[in-house]
Scaffold this active site. Structure first.
Site, PDB file in Angstrom:
ATOM      1  N   TYR A   1      -3.138  -3.970 -15.851  1.00 11.51           N
ATOM      2  CA  TYR A   1      -1.728  -3.820 -15.498  1.00 11.51           C
ATOM      3  C   TYR A   1      -0.927  -5.100 -15.576  1.00 11.51           C
ATOM      4  O   TYR A   1       0.010  -5.291 -14.801  1.00 11.51           O
ATOM      5  CB  TYR A   1      -1.601  -3.287 -14.057  1.00 11.51           C
ATOM      6  CG  TYR A   1      -1.500  -1.798 -14.028  1.00 11.51           C
ATOM      7  CD1 TYR A   1      -0.522  -1.157 -14.769  1.00 11.51           C
ATOM      8  CD2 TYR A   1      -2.380  -1.041 -13.285  1.00 11.51           C
ATOM      9  CE1 TYR A   1      -0.430   0.203 -14.774  1.00 11.51           C
ATOM     10  CE2 TYR A   1      -2.293   0.331 -13.285  1.00 11.51           C
ATOM     11  CZ  TYR A   1      -1.313   0.948 -14.030  1.00 11.51           C
ATOM     12  OH  TYR A   1      -1.224   2.295 -14.038  1.00 11.51           O
TER      13      TYR A   1
ATOM     14  N   TYR B   1       3.261   9.574 -11.239  1.00 13.13           N
ATOM     15  CA  TYR B   1       2.099   8.772 -11.640  1.00 13.13           C
ATOM     16  C   TYR B   1       0.854   9.451 -11.080  1.00 13.13           C
ATOM     17  O   TYR B   1       0.751   9.666  -9.865  1.00 13.13           O
ATOM     18  CB  TYR B   1       2.192   7.336 -11.108  1.00 13.13           C
ATOM     19  CG  TYR B   1       0.998   6.513 -11.544  1.00 13.13           C
ATOM     20  CD1 TYR B   1       0.987   5.898 -12.794  1.00 13.13           C
ATOM     21  CD2 TYR B   1      -0.141   6.417 -10.750  1.00 13.13           C
ATOM     22  CE1 TYR B   1      -0.131   5.198 -13.227  1.00 13.13           C
ATOM     23  CE2 TYR B   1      -1.252   5.721 -11.171  1.00 13.13           C
ATOM     24  CZ  TYR B   1      -1.246   5.110 -12.413  1.00 13.13           C
ATOM     25  OH  TYR B   1      -2.356   4.418 -12.846  1.00 13.13           O
TER      26      TYR B   1
ATOM     27  N   ASP C   1      -1.533  15.711  -5.261  1.00 19.05           N
ATOM     28  CA  ASP C   1      -2.232  14.452  -5.548  1.00 19.05           C
ATOM     29  C   ASP C   1      -2.033  13.502  -4.370  1.00 19.05           C
ATOM     30  O   ASP C   1      -1.047  12.778  -4.288  1.00 19.05           O
ATOM     31  CB  ASP C   1      -1.674  13.853  -6.843  1.00 19.05           C
ATOM     32  CG  ASP C   1      -2.309  12.514  -7.166  1.00 19.05           C
ATOM     33  OD1 ASP C   1      -3.107  12.006  -6.362  1.00 19.05           O
ATOM     34  OD2 ASP C   1      -1.983  11.956  -8.243  1.00 19.05           O
TER      35      ASP C   1
ATOM     36  N   LYS D   1      -8.937   6.503  -3.347  1.00 17.11           N
ATOM     37  CA  LYS D   1      -8.529   5.230  -2.734  1.00 17.11           C
ATOM     38  C   LYS D   1      -9.085   4.983  -1.321  1.00 17.11           C
ATOM     39  O   LYS D   1     -10.099   4.329  -1.144  1.00 17.11           O
ATOM     40  CB  LYS D   1      -7.011   5.122  -2.738  1.00 17.11           C
ATOM     41  CG  LYS D   1      -6.441   4.935  -4.158  1.00 17.11           C
ATOM     42  CD  LYS D   1      -4.989   4.613  -4.111  1.00 17.11           C
ATOM     43  CE  LYS D   1      -4.356   4.468  -5.488  1.00 17.11           C
ATOM     44  NZ  LYS D   1      -4.564   3.186  -6.132  1.00 17.11           N
TER      45      LYS D   1
HETATM   46  N1  PLP Z   1      -2.721   9.438  -8.294  1.00 15.22           N
HETATM   47  C1  PLP Z   1      -1.879   8.674  -7.584  1.00 15.22           C
HETATM   48  C2  PLP Z   1      -0.780   9.328  -6.777  1.00 15.22           C
HETATM   49  C3  PLP Z   1      -2.000   7.286  -7.586  1.00 15.22           C
HETATM   50  O1  PLP Z   1      -1.145   6.549  -6.883  1.00 15.22           O
HETATM   51  C4  PLP Z   1      -3.047   6.715  -8.345  1.00 15.22           C
HETATM   52  C5  PLP Z   1      -3.211   5.266  -8.394  1.00 15.22           C
HETATM   53  O2  PLP Z   1      -2.395   4.495  -7.947  1.00 15.22           O
HETATM   54  C6  PLP Z   1      -3.900   7.549  -9.072  1.00 15.22           C
HETATM   55  C7  PLP Z   1      -3.707   8.914  -9.019  1.00 15.22           C
HETATM   56  C8  PLP Z   1      -4.997   6.982  -9.916  1.00 15.22           C
HETATM   57  O3  PLP Z   1      -5.997   6.456  -9.095  1.00 15.22           O
HETATM   58  P1  PLP Z   1      -7.070   5.428  -9.688  1.00 15.22           P
HETATM   59  O4  PLP Z   1      -6.331   4.151  -9.931  1.00 15.22           O
HETATM   60  O5  PLP Z   1      -8.071   5.317  -8.582  1.00 15.22           O
HETATM   61  O6  PLP Z   1      -7.619   6.029 -10.923  1.00 15.22           O
END
Ligand code: PLP
Length: 453
Positions: free
Chosen positions: A19, A149, A255, A284
């Site tokens: 990133y 996202y 999500d 996370k």
């Molecule tokens: N979904 C959401 C809402 C996120 O904020 C993120 C990452 O910031 C992801 C999915 C992707 O997670 P990862 O970085 O563990 O693949």
């Protein structure tokens, strides 16, 4: 103590930073983190930094937590990994049961993967195959919000709506229908997100209606759209979306990768809306931010649709090498135990302290749209009259560098800075951290000559 110069030199030669534009990253030196404790990260030079972003939104209870440390140490003596195929393991199975207990009764089936992106990929495939299993044809498309996202794998990039990250890959992506995200930062209906009737849902409905016959699922980041700039919206939008999905027999994928486990003041952010999604993704914070582990939690009805004959087309042919990893599961069980016992996010005094911290920015002329929910806060750095700075100026990047000198690790999203510290942070730590952030911003604005009254 590690040799800082040697590590940085090796990094410059062999590491590809995520990133980040590598040429910018390697143009300056950055801290080599050697240890961490509570809300602090410590570098090889002995400097201390507030972990204002919970190390990319993962750390829940503070670093170096004795309970999680002990759980991992105990599990590593037993078994660190074994395949979850024809075999099973206690930590993963118990974790699945404990997560089901944390969810509303219908969300009862837990599928393990490794990170947020894989949790969402699993949800997409599960949702698609659910319709196949029921014998429904023509359901082949997903819908997501603008500014969404959901991860960095190609399936989740297709769901994404942040041009900077996603546009380039468009030629490789599955088509996704886009609904306008609630524009709460500048509500066209003259309402505020904490006191509205989700008037913006009419536009969402208008965008989705022409496609209902082909939609598998709508996917949302509940209540907070994180990566696009911690944009917050009314839970009433989710309530309306649930009704819409029910009416048209579309699945709702929630999500919660960023917001689960108390970030917004509730265990899952969907609880603010009084709804139950069909599929929930979490990652996370699941292990307290220690190890990569993710879950996709599905309703019993979805799970039941997959039951059938061996080798038949109802089988879910999906899995990962580290599915149900016992070490990750042990860490997650410990994290969930702390979560249940301490009920950190629900503690009124902590939420009040977080509000108090965010309110310290309300009289700063440069702090615009100061917003927060639970323990997630954000503000946009702009000129006093509300004009956004030229992105080429890189105000956010400058603030990030200056904040390090003030002892705070933050990652701006453009010129938006956000506060997403471990839930264990104390009031004194919050206020001290905010004061340091304020000094960092003001010194940058003074340098570029825009700091006014
Ligand atoms: N979904 C959401 C809402 C996120 O904020 C993120 C990452 O910031 C992801 C999915 C992707 O997670 P990862 O970085 O563990 O693949």
């Amino acid at each position: 103590m590690a040799d800082t110069k040697e590590i940085l030199e090796l990094e410059r030669r062999h590491f590809w930073p995520p990133y980040t534009q590598a040429s910018v990253y390697f143009a300056s030196e950055h801290p080599v983190i050697e240890r961490a404790d509570g809300v602090f990260l410590y570098d090889t030079e002995g400097n201390r930094y507030y972990d204002m972003i919970s190390s990319w939104w993962v750390n829940l209870h503070g670093h170096n937590h004795p309970v999680i440390n002990a759980a991992i140490a105990e599990q590593v003596q037993k078994v660190s990994h074994c395949a979850m195929a024809s075999l099973t393991n206690e930590p993963a199975v118990r974790l699945a049961a404990e997560l089901a207990e944390l969810c509303p009764p219908d969300l009862s089936r837990v599928f393990f993967s490794d990170d947020g992106s894989t949790a969402v990929e699993v949800a997409m495939k599960m949702a698609f195959q659910y319709f196949h299993n029921k014998g429904v044809t023509g359901r082949t498309r997903f819908a997501a919000f603008t500014g969404a996202y959901h991860g960095d794998t190609l399936g989740t990039v297709a769901l994404g709506g942040v041009d900077l990250f996603h546009k380039l890959f468009k030629p490789t992506l599955i088509p996704v229908h886009r609904a306008p995200a609630p524009p709460c930062h500048a509500c066209p209906h003259g309402r505020v997100r904490t006191d509205c009737d989700a008037e913006c849902f009419a536009a969402i409905e208008e965008a989705l209606l022409p496609h209902v016959g082909e939609l598998v699922a709508v996917i949302v980041e509940p209540v907070v759209q994180g990566a696009v700039g911690m944009q917050m919206y009314s839970p009433k939008v989710l309530t309306a979306l649930r009704r819409f999905c029910d009416k048209h027999d579309i699945l709702l994928i929630d999500d919660e990768v960023a917001m689960a486990f108390g970030r917004t003041g509730r265990t899952f952010a969907f609880e603010h809306a009084g709804i139950v999604p069909d599929i929930v993704c979490a990652a996370k914070g699941l292990t307290g931010g220690y190890l990569p582990l993710a879950v996709t939690i599905a309703s019993e009805e979805i799970y039941q649709s997959f039951l059938g004959e061996a080798g038949g087309t109802k089988t879910f042919y999906h899995g990962h090498s580290f599915t149900g990893n016992p070490l990750g599961a042990a860490a997650a069980r410990a994290s969930m135990r702390i979560y249940r016992e301490e009920r950190l996010p629900q503690r009124e005094e902590r939420l009040r302290a977080f509000s108090e911290m965010m309110e310290t920015f309300s009289d700063k002329a440069w702090a615009h749209d100061v917003r927060w929910i639970g323990m997630v806060g954000a503000l946009d750095i702009k000129a006093n009259d509300g004009t956004a700075f030229d992105p080429a100026l890189g105000v956010g990047r400058m603030v990030s560098a200056r904040a390090l000198r003030e002892g705070v690790y933050l990652r701006p999203l453009g010129d938006t800075i956000y506060f997403l510290p471990p839930l264990s942070i104390t009031r004194d730590e919050m206020l001290d951290m905010a004061a340091r952030v304020g000094r960092a911003v003001e010194s940058v604005l003074a340098d570029i000559g825009t700091l006014g009254g």
